[in-house]
Design an enzyme around this catalytic site. Structure first.
Site, short mmCIF file in Angstrom:
data_model
loop_
_atom_site.label_atom_id
_atom_site.label_comp_id
_atom_site.label_asym_id
_atom_site.label_seq_id
_atom_site.Cartn_x
_atom_site.Cartn_y
_atom_site.Cartn_z
N THR A 283 -56.49 12.48 -0.28
CA THR A 283 -55.62 12.05 -1.36
C THR A 283 -56.10 12.58 -2.72
O THR A 283 -55.36 13.26 -3.42
CB THR A 283 -55.55 10.51 -1.42
OG1 THR A 283 -56.87 10.00 -1.26
CG2 THR A 283 -54.65 9.96 -0.33
N PHE A 408 -49.76 4.12 -5.68
CA PHE A 408 -50.85 3.46 -4.96
C PHE A 408 -50.35 2.30 -4.11
O PHE A 408 -51.11 1.42 -3.72
CB PHE A 408 -51.91 2.99 -5.95
CG PHE A 408 -52.61 4.15 -6.64
CD1 PHE A 408 -53.65 4.82 -6.02
CD2 PHE A 408 -52.18 4.59 -7.89
CE1 PHE A 408 -54.28 5.90 -6.63
CE2 PHE A 408 -52.80 5.67 -8.52
CZ PHE A 408 -53.85 6.34 -7.88
N CYS A 415 -53.62 0.20 -2.78
CA CYS A 415 -54.84 1.01 -2.70
C CYS A 415 -56.03 0.32 -3.38
O CYS A 415 -55.95 -0.05 -4.55
CB CYS A 415 -54.59 2.35 -3.38
SG CYS A 415 -56.01 3.45 -3.29
MN1 MNH Z 1 -55.74 4.79 -1.29
C1 MNH Z 1 -54.32 2.20 0.45
C2 MNH Z 1 -52.63 5.90 -2.20
C3 MNH Z 1 -57.18 7.23 -3.23
C4 MNH Z 1 -58.84 3.87 -0.20
N1 MNH Z 1 -53.83 4.18 -0.91
C5 MNH Z 1 -53.45 3.06 -0.19
C6 MNH Z 1 -52.01 2.95 -0.21
C7 MNH Z 1 -51.54 4.01 -0.95
C8 MNH Z 1 -52.68 4.77 -1.40
C9 MNH Z 1 -50.09 4.32 -1.26
C10 MNH Z 1 -51.17 1.87 0.47
C11 MNH Z 1 -50.74 2.33 1.85
C12 MNH Z 1 -49.81 1.39 2.57
O1 MNH Z 1 -49.18 0.53 1.96
O2 MNH Z 1 -49.69 1.55 3.79
N2 MNH Z 1 -55.02 6.33 -2.45
C13 MNH Z 1 -53.73 6.59 -2.71
C14 MNH Z 1 -53.64 7.69 -3.64
C15 MNH Z 1 -54.93 8.05 -3.93
C16 MNH Z 1 -55.80 7.18 -3.18
C17 MNH Z 1 -52.35 8.27 -4.16
C18 MNH Z 1 -55.47 9.12 -4.83
C19 MNH Z 1 -54.87 9.55 -5.90
N3 MNH Z 1 -57.66 5.46 -1.64
C20 MNH Z 1 -58.04 6.43 -2.52
C21 MNH Z 1 -59.48 6.49 -2.59
C22 MNH Z 1 -59.95 5.55 -1.70
C23 MNH Z 1 -58.80 4.90 -1.13
C24 MNH Z 1 -60.26 7.44 -3.47
C25 MNH Z 1 -61.37 5.17 -1.36
C26 MNH Z 1 -62.44 5.60 -1.93
N4 MNH Z 1 -56.42 3.34 -0.10
C27 MNH Z 1 -57.76 3.14 0.24
C28 MNH Z 1 -57.87 1.98 1.11
C29 MNH Z 1 -56.56 1.48 1.30
C30 MNH Z 1 -55.68 2.36 0.53
C31 MNH Z 1 -59.16 1.43 1.69
C32 MNH Z 1 -56.14 0.28 2.11
C33 MNH Z 1 -56.21 -0.96 1.25
C34 MNH Z 1 -55.87 -2.23 2.01
O3 MNH Z 1 -54.94 -2.23 2.81
O4 MNH Z 1 -56.55 -3.22 1.77
#
Ligand code: MNH
Length: 467
Positions: A283, A408, A415
């Site tokens: 991502t 996010f 996220c």
């Molecule tokens: Mn990220 C959940 C987008 C960077 C760790 N992330 C989500 C979701 C989105 C998302 C959208 C929700 C998905 C869903 O509803 O099914 N994340 C991003 C984007 C970026 C991103 C657009 C960068 C820009 N994410 C990151 C980074 C990390 C990370 C960096 C960790 C270091 N994300 C997560 C985790 C979840 C998540 C862990 C799940 C959270 C949960 O369900 O509790």
């Protein structure tokens, strides 16, 4: 006088726009795109409107992208996160890690309570130096290549994001900037994600025959991925007496969930590490690559960023406190995530019988939010398809931004890495733009690859040092 009767909600009363030429049994399968399914979801929305459906082998897939309808589906009282097919399949890698846990799994709340403090804005202070130093390594790696090189931006951003998350999550260096082949773990994770994305809507029989080789490779990959990370966890567990490393792995060993008083099991810790690698690497790398693409074709924007960085950080490494002051660069990032939300959508499931606009949904039915289209809704203005960081200045941005911008995700399963991603992306872009000039490949038209997340395809730029 009329009496308002409580309305009975029946999904068979739901009539939505859908592709014409629907055929018996297969439904709209003829129109299925497996390798660019989100962009195809966006094109569908542009054709059929803010809510539409495709019927695939008897299953109704509903695509929601109109702001009011998205707001209804984001309402946590009526809807919750759902593990749509590609996300559910990621469980083969990340199991009950935060991202792929079902809402009902006890390990979600436990891990969320333990890990949330490590992802606050102030916690970023802890990771700042790792981000700065790793970016320095990228610049040195670039310096070793000839001046007439076409730099493979998405590949290099993957290396960078991997090194950062590797260090921060479990004190690991993958040596991505050495001249050798990519690390085995990286190769296998990428290949698995590509497999999962392709096979998502396939039939087990097709996978067992036509794609048998690929499927078997995938099984082997998953096994190897698990054993590599299990070893990392076990080694740390064994050598823990050597003292704290201050990374997420340490935190998971030493913290208990205040609610249950329990810590995470080693298997769950392995799943969290893989979650960070899967959710936190592709991502961030995707956003960085898209942003560098836009900066390369909009030199006036790049110059403005450069000016801002030079004012805020005239010399030396960027400090933690300076990052928050990069307001213009932040708009560049927000605008990049608007046009290319690298997680291009998310799934929601009805908690009980409920309406979305005039459309009835029964408990348990699910929809897909098409972020790619929500972020280009006409509420953004006539120029919604244009890259324009200035649209984020007060007075220009849409009033009801809250329902128009969800890169996010939403609600309690949004996220956890949002602050992390912003801090990392700002540090990296500021450092690169300050020290390098880059130019686009003549005639390059942006095309976008999907491996669950999005990234620019075949993006190459020139990169030159600045004095
Ligand atoms: Mn990220 C959940 C987008 C960077 C760790 N992330 C989500 C979701 C989105 C998302 C959208 C929700 C998905 C869903 O509803 O099914 N994340 C991003 C984007 C970026 C991103 C657009 C960068 C820009 N994410 C990151 C980074 C990390 C990370 C960096 C960790 C270091 N994300 C997560 C985790 C979840 C998540 C862990 C799940 C959270 C949960 O369900 O509790």
């Amino acid at each position: 006088m009329t009496i308002d009767e409580p309305r009975v909600i029946r999904s068979r009363d739901r009539v939505l726009p859908h592709p014409s030429h629907r055929i018996p049994i297969l439904g709209d399968l003829w129109d299925l795109h497996v390798t660019d399914s989100s962009q195809w979801g966006m094109r569908g929305a542009q054709k059929y409107g803010p809510i539409y459906e495709r019927k695939i082998l008897g299953a109704r897939v509903t695509y929601v992208s109109g702001p009011d309808l998205v707001a209804a589906v984001n309402n946590e009282a009526n809807w919750a996160k759902f593990l749509g097919v590609p996300i559910r399949d990621l469980r083969s890698i990340a199991g009950d890690g935060l991202f792929t846990a079902h809402n009902s799994e006890a390990n979600w709340a436990k891990a969320h309570a333990i890990l949330a403090p490590a992802f606050t804005q102030t916690a970023m202070r802890t990771y700042h130096d790792a981000m700065v130093q790793t970016t320095r390594k990228l610049l040195q790696y670039w310096d070793k290549q000839g001046a007439d090189t076409w730099f493979d931006i998405p590949a290099d951003m993957n290396k960078l994001a991997l090194e950062i998350i590797g260090r921060v999550a479990f004190g690991y260096e993958f040596d991505s900037f050495a001249d050798n082949e990519p690390h085995d773990l990286v190769v296998r994770i990428l290949r698995s994600m590509r497999y999962i994305n392709r096979a998502a809507y396939s039939h087990p029989l097709v996978e067992a025959t036509v794609f048998r080789g690929e499927r078997d490779q995938h099984r082997e990959d998953v096994e190897t991925i698990h054993s590599i990370v299990d070893d990392i966890v076990a080694n740390r567990r064994a050598g823990r007496s050597q003292g704290a490393q201050g990374d997420l792995l340490d935190l998971m060993f030493t913290t208990v969930d205040p609610e249950s008083g329990e810590g995470l099991s080693d298997e769950n810790i392995r799943n969290q590490i893989l979650t960070f690698l899967v959710a936190g690497q592709e991502t961030s790398a995707g956003v960085l690559a898209f942003a560098l693409h836009y900066l390369s074709i909009h030199p006036e924007v790049a110059n403005k960023v450069r000016g801002e960085v030079e004012v805020i950080c005239p010399d030396g490494d960027l400090t933690f406190d300076q990052v928050g002051k990069l307001r213009y660069l932040r708009r560049v990032v927000d605008e990049t995530l608007r046009l290319w939300p690298v997680a291009p959508g998310y799934f929601r499931k009805a908690r009980h019988d409920t309406m979305v606009g005039d459309h009835p949904f029964e408990a348990g039915e699910w929809v897909f939010i098409v972020l790619l289209q929500l972020h280009r809704d006409k509420a953004w203005g006539e120029d919604a398809e244009e890259f324009d960081p200035d649209r984020w200045t007060r007075g220009q941005r849409p009033a009801d931004l809250y329902n128009l911008y969800k890169p996010f995700g939403t609600g309690m399963r949004a996220c956890i890495g949002r602050q992390f991603a912003y801090h990392e992306i700002l540090v990296v872009l500021a450092s690169i733009v300050r020290e390098r000039d880059f130019g686009p490949r003549p005639g390059y038209e942006l095309r976008v690859d999907e491996t669950i997340s999005l990234k620019p395809a075949d993006l190459y730029t020139t990169i030159m040092g600045r004095d």
